[in-house]
Each structure stands twice: as C-alpha cells, then as structure tokens.
Write a protein that holds these residues in place. Structure first.
Motif, short mmCIF file in Angstrom:
data_model
loop_
_atom_site.label_atom_id
_atom_site.label_comp_id
_atom_site.label_asym_id
_atom_site.label_seq_id
_atom_site.Cartn_x
_atom_site.Cartn_y
_atom_site.Cartn_z
N ALA A 37 0.83 -1.21 0.00
CA ALA A 37 0.00 0.00 0.00
C ALA A 37 0.87 1.26 0.00
N LYS A 38 1.96 1.24 0.75
CA LYS A 38 2.86 2.38 0.79
C LYS A 38 3.51 2.61 -0.58
N ALA A 39 3.94 1.51 -1.22
CA ALA A 39 4.57 1.63 -2.53
C ALA A 39 3.61 2.21 -3.56
N ALA A 40 2.34 1.78 -3.49
CA ALA A 40 1.35 2.30 -4.44
C ALA A 40 1.12 3.80 -4.23
N PHE A 41 1.05 4.20 -2.97
CA PHE A 41 0.86 5.63 -2.66
C PHE A 41 2.06 6.46 -3.11
N GLU A 42 3.24 6.01 -2.79
CA GLU A 42 4.45 6.77 -3.15
C GLU A 42 4.64 6.83 -4.65
N ARG B 232 -6.67 10.69 -6.65
CA ARG B 232 -6.12 9.34 -6.73
C ARG B 232 -5.06 9.14 -5.65
N VAL B 233 -4.21 10.14 -5.46
CA VAL B 233 -3.20 10.06 -4.40
C VAL B 233 -3.86 9.97 -3.04
N ILE B 234 -4.90 10.77 -2.82
CA ILE B 234 -5.61 10.76 -1.53
C ILE B 234 -6.23 9.39 -1.29
N GLU B 235 -6.83 8.80 -2.31
CA GLU B 235 -7.44 7.48 -2.18
C GLU B 235 -6.41 6.43 -1.79
N LEU B 236 -5.25 6.46 -2.42
CA LEU B 236 -4.20 5.49 -2.10
C LEU B 236 -3.62 5.73 -0.71
N TYR B 237 -3.57 7.00 -0.30
CA TYR B 237 -3.08 7.27 1.06
C TYR B 237 -4.05 6.73 2.09
#
Length: 618
Positions: A100-105, A307-312
């Motif tokens: 999840a962290k990798a996807a957000f970053e 999209r970034v907010i959703e992944l965070y």
C-alpha cells in the motif's frame, strides 16, 4: 420449551453478529506482536529522589503517547515494567502495508513529475545559452503557457546576472579608486612627516605625485556612490522580477512535499458553537481544509490529487505503526524537555515580513535570525473556542495571533509563533540546571479553572528574572520545542506561578500533564536498554502453525464426538462451533489481540467444552 423460539432467535442473532465481526478474518482479527511481527523497546526511566514514581511514569507515558501518536492511529503500546522501566511496542509493517505504501508513493511521484522543482529550474537556467531553450522545453512538457513563463524567467535570470556583473565591476573600480586614494593619503602623510623632521627627499615628492596621478586616474574610471547605489537598486529590482517568476513557476505543479504534509495533518472534524446563531456547527478537519486549498490552487490536477488521496487512505487503513523502528526511537529520544520563552510581540520585529517569507519558503529551520525563531504550536485546537475564532484563524492567521499580542504564521497547515531566542528572553537548559517541582489544578481570582506550578530554588530565581523583566508580555510554555500555551504575564513569577485563561477541564488536564512531564522528575534513557525485533515473516509462521494446530484439534474432537456419540455428538459439535464463533467475534469486537498463548487458550476451551459433554453423556 416455553421460550425456545425466542432464545433460538437471540442465539442466532448473536452468532450472526459475531460471524460478521470476524469476516474477513485477516482484517478483522487483530494479531498480537508475536504473530504480526513487532519491535519492542525497553527504556529506563531516571527518577529524581523523593518523587512519586507512579505519578512521574504515568505522566511520562501520557506525554509520550501524545508525542508519538497524537491522533491515536497506530497500535503502539506503552507499558510500565517494574519500578523504573517502560516498554514500547510497535507492530512492524507486513507485505500488505509495504504494498500500500509503494502504491501511494508511486502515485505521489507520478503527480510530482508534472511539477517543476527548484533544483530542476536552477539547473535549466544555468545551462549554456545555446542549449537552454531545449532544457526549458523539456521542463514544460509540451505546455505552452509553462514554456512562456520559463522563457520569461530565463530572460529575468540573464538580466539579474548582468546586473550583478555590472555592480561587481563598478564596485571593483570603486574599491580600486578608494585604495588609490588611501595610498595617496599615506604618501602625503609620509612626506609631511619628513618635512617636519627636515628629512624631505626628492623620491618622496615624486611618490606623492605618482600616487596623485594614479588616484586621479582611478577616480575618473570609478563610479560615484550615487551611481553605485543605482546599480545596486537595479540588482534588487532584477532579483524581485526573477523571484516572482520563479514562485509562479514552482506553484504551477502540485508539490509532493506539500501534498504529503497535508495528508499527514489530523483528519478530525470539530464541533463549535457559532456566537452569532448560537447553533453548533461542524467544521472541516485541518486535513480537509489543506487538501481543499491544494485542489483550488491546482484545478487541472484534481483527478490525480484524488487518486493520491485514495491510495493514502488505503495505506492509512492498514498501517499500524511507523514504517521504520528508527522513526519511533527518534521521536522518543530527548522527549519531555520543558522551556519558557518570551514571545515577540507585533512591532518588535523590524524584519517581520522577511521572517514570514523565509518561513513559507524555507521552513522554520531555514529562517536567518540570531535573536528570534519560529516554533510550532502543538495543538492549535486549544487556541480557539468558537466557529468565528477558527474562521479568523483560517482566513487571516496574522490577525488571529495579533489579537493575542503574538506574531503567528501558517505553513502547510501547521501554525507557528515567533519567540525570542536570546538568554535574557528565555529559560532553557542552556541557562542553568533547574527543574519544575510540580504542576496541579487551581483557580484564579475570578474562580475560573487555572494551572498552578512550583519551581525549584534555582528555577525560581531564573524564572523570576525572566518574568520580572517582561511583565504584560506573553510567555510561551514549550515542551520539546513545541508551544503548548502562551499566556500573558500579569506579574513576576518565581517559586509559584499560575497560568490563567478560559480553560475547559480537558485544557487543564492537558496543561498539567504537559508541565508535569517536563518537570524533569522522570526522563527516558537516551537509548533503549533492549530492543527485541520479531520479523513479520516469523510472526506469520507462528500464526500459520497456531491456526493449523487449532484446526486440527477442532476437527479431531468434532470427528470423535460425531462418530462416538452420533446424534448427541453432532449437537455437541454444533455447540462447539457456536462457541468458537462467539469467542472470535467477541475478541474482534473488543479489539483484543491474538497471541500464541491466546490460541492455546482457545484450543484449551474447546477441550474443556468437549470434556463437559463427555461427562454428561457418560
């Protein structure tokens, strides 16, 4: 049998609730540190002689919790071990968290690629003239508006460099003329001394003539002071034009650092009373406000920002602690340091505008000042009591803090106040070895709740000197260099002091806990005495083996009961399954953690339940 149907329905409803509470089990059932993987740090607590160990350690734990996890998002536990030990445990990130962290970053990096960083802009501007336009086109990524701004910035950069070169050349000529004049003055002085002594020589006279000719020639080539000031003004004007264009270019794209800082702000809404209507209104959280401002500033990138907010959010939901134990140790190191500082009041800082600009551009540590520093406010929600005050804070932070006789500012959703950093305007460990003996509840002259505190003899003298010279000025109370409150000094404070204000009971507890933790009665050791790390892979192996043992035992017992006791055994098996569902469901609803001993206890429960059935049937 009278209430059989009612009891059956109640039992089925209870089983349904418990079953829903454990599905899916990998997300609903909380694992202990021996199953999930964790780091355990044991610290020594240095207690001063004569203090109440229970109170000192409890206060220390309370402040450490607030420091490490102020929003209560992580599964970090603080437990007292013995008389003077504190164990801090934190789960380590597993594969799901890392993914999840990798996807957000990755999404954040992709969004940041569309923006221009300061280093990229500086590198393009320093490119040789014949290659610069190509570098600017690469930065613009096909956007004509951005490319035009970049070209304007490049032109302003060239003008700035030329203005600087002209000023340096003129300054060098002015320095040469001044040096020639000093040489002439020295030659004349030497000649005058020789005349006075009657030892004048022809060489000395010729030296004066040569120096005079040189000084005259240099003065003819050198600019006047007025011309030099004009060139310096040109440099300033060119610098302003370039800085304005630079800021406009850097604001075109979404800053990854700014967006990440906004996402890390508290996401807790607050209900406040509206003074005008008397109604209670719910206001957006600091995170929601900061994200709304970013979206408003970059309307073309709203979809990517969302999209970034959703992944965070997805990363936040599975994250249970820090990604690296070193981050936890860094936050624990040196915590609980209390200090007092006099605040800079409006009108005292002649370069206030520059300090504000440097705070926004470079952060609090990048501000150039030997006498003043920006300090972060620990909990800004403690500084307002109604919707109007909060709205003023968000609309005009300068006016909000000015009402409190303070100089304040906002940067990326975090609020700061300007405090003095000189020995006569502060009380820190640099000023001597002092301590706060105690802090406790009290009342002021109007009967309102207040906080009383008592200093030791050394601290009383230092605090008396600090407060006596700054009566009617605000004094900030800081813990770990974060401002907790900044009350106005009503008089000189020495041994006993009182912090007055419009405090709620929660505010009083907050201040007492803060002051008590910083009283130097208890201090964590700089490094942990022991550090035990159980890797997530080992925890997963423990989990797998434990569940395997539980399933095997359950199936074996169920098979024996069904085969040996037939119908009665089948009823016992159904009861055993219901028992298992209720145990797991209640543990899930109460957020109890599964550990290896806990799994063994569940297995033992199955055995005891079956044993009771065997005794009945036999």
């Amino acid at each position: 049998m009278q209430h059989f149907t009612r009891n059956l329905l109640l039992m089925l409803a209870l089983l349904a609730v418990c079953a829903l509470a454990i599905v899916p089990p990998d997300k609903k059932l909380r694992k202990g540190r021996d199953l999930a993987g964790a780091v355990s740090l044991t610290y020594a607590v240095q207690l001063e002689p004569g203090v109440d160990a229970d109170e000192a350690i409890n206060n220390t734990i309370a402040v450490l919790k607030n420091r490490v996890d102020p929003q209560g998002l992580f599964e970090i536990s603080f437990n007292r071990v013995g008389r003077d030990r504190i164990e801090v445990s934190m789960p380590l990130p597993g594969p799901e968290v890392k993914q999840a962290k990798a996807a957000f970053e990755q999404a954040l990096a992709t969004l940041a690629e569309q923006s221009i960083t300061e280093s990229e802009l500086d590198a393009a501007l320093r490119t040789p003239a014949e290659q610069r336009d190509t570098a600017l086109q690469q930065l613009a990524q096909g956007d004509e508006t951005t490319l035009e701004l970049l070209r304007q910035a490049a032109h302003a950069w060239d003008e700035l460099q030329q203005a600087r070169a002209d000023y340096r050349a003129a300054e060098a000529k002015r320095n040469e003329a001044d040096a020639a004049q000093r040489a002439l003055d020295e030659a004349r002085r030497t000649l005058d001394e020789a005349k006075t002594a009657g030892k004048e020589t022809e060489e000395q006279a010729k030296a004066v003539e040569a120096a005079q000719a040189s000084a005259q020639a240099a003065e003819e080539q050198a600019p006047s002071q007025e011309e030099l000031m004009t060139l310096l003004q040109r440099v300033g004007e060119a610098q302003d034009r370039f800085d304005n264009l630079k800021r406009e270019i850097l604001s075109l794209g979404v800053s990854a650092k700014e967006l990440k800082a906004a996402l890390e702000l508290p996401d807790v809404t607050r209900k406040l009373r509206d003074r005008r209507t008397g109604q209670v209104v719910e206001l957006p959280s600091p995170r929601q406000t900061a994200l709304a401002n970013i979206k408003a500033a970059h309307p073309d990138a709203v979809e990517q920002i969302d999209r970034v907010i959703e992944l965070y959010h997805a990363y936040e939901q599975v994250r249970k602690g820090f990604d690296d134990p070193r981050d936890l140790k860094r936050l624990l190191r040196g915590s609980g340091v209390l200090s007092f500082r006099i605040a800079v009041t409006p009108g005292e800082a002649s370069d206030e505008q520059r300090l504000r600009q440097e705070l926004v551009e470079k952060g609090p540590r990048g501000v150039a000042s030997d006498t003043m520093r920006w300090f972060e406010i620990q909990d800004i929600s403690q500084w307002y009591n109604d919707a109007q005050q909060l709205q003023l804070l968000r609309d005009d932070p300068v006016a909000f803090f000015r009402q409190r006789n303070l100089i304040g500012a906002e940067r990326n959703g975090v609020y700061y106040v300007l405090l003095w950093d000189t020995p006569e305007k502060r009380l820190t460990k640099l000023e001597g070895d002092w301590a706060l003996e105690s802090a406790f509840r009290g009342v002021d002259e109007l009967g309102r709740p207040a906080v009383n505190f008592r200093m030791d003899p050394r601290g009383a003298g230092l605090l008396g000197r600090l407060t006596g010279a700054n009566v009617q000025k605000p004094m900030a109370v800081l813990l770990d260099d974060k401002v907790y409150t900044a009350p106005n000094l009503l008089g000189r404070i020495s041994t006993n002091g009182q912090i007055q204000g419009n405090f709620t009971p929660d505010d009083i507890d907050y201040l007492v806990r803060t002051l008590s933790a910083g009283s130097l009665q208890a201090r964590l050791s700089p490094e942990p005495l022991s550090e035990v790390v159980l890797a997530p892979t080992l925890g997963a192996d423990n989990m797998r083996r434990g569940l395997y043992a539980g399933i095997v035992s359950l199936v074996a017992v169920a098979a024996f009961m069904a085969v040996y006791y037939l119908g009665a055994g089948l009823i016992a098996v159904i009861a055993l399954a219901a028992n298992a569902i209720m145990i797991l469901g209640i543990m899930s609803l109460t957020r109890a953690a599964f550990t290896l001993p806990g799994i063994a206890g569940v297995i033992l429960t199955f055995g005891m339940a079956v044993d009771s059935n065997v005794l009945i049937y036999e």
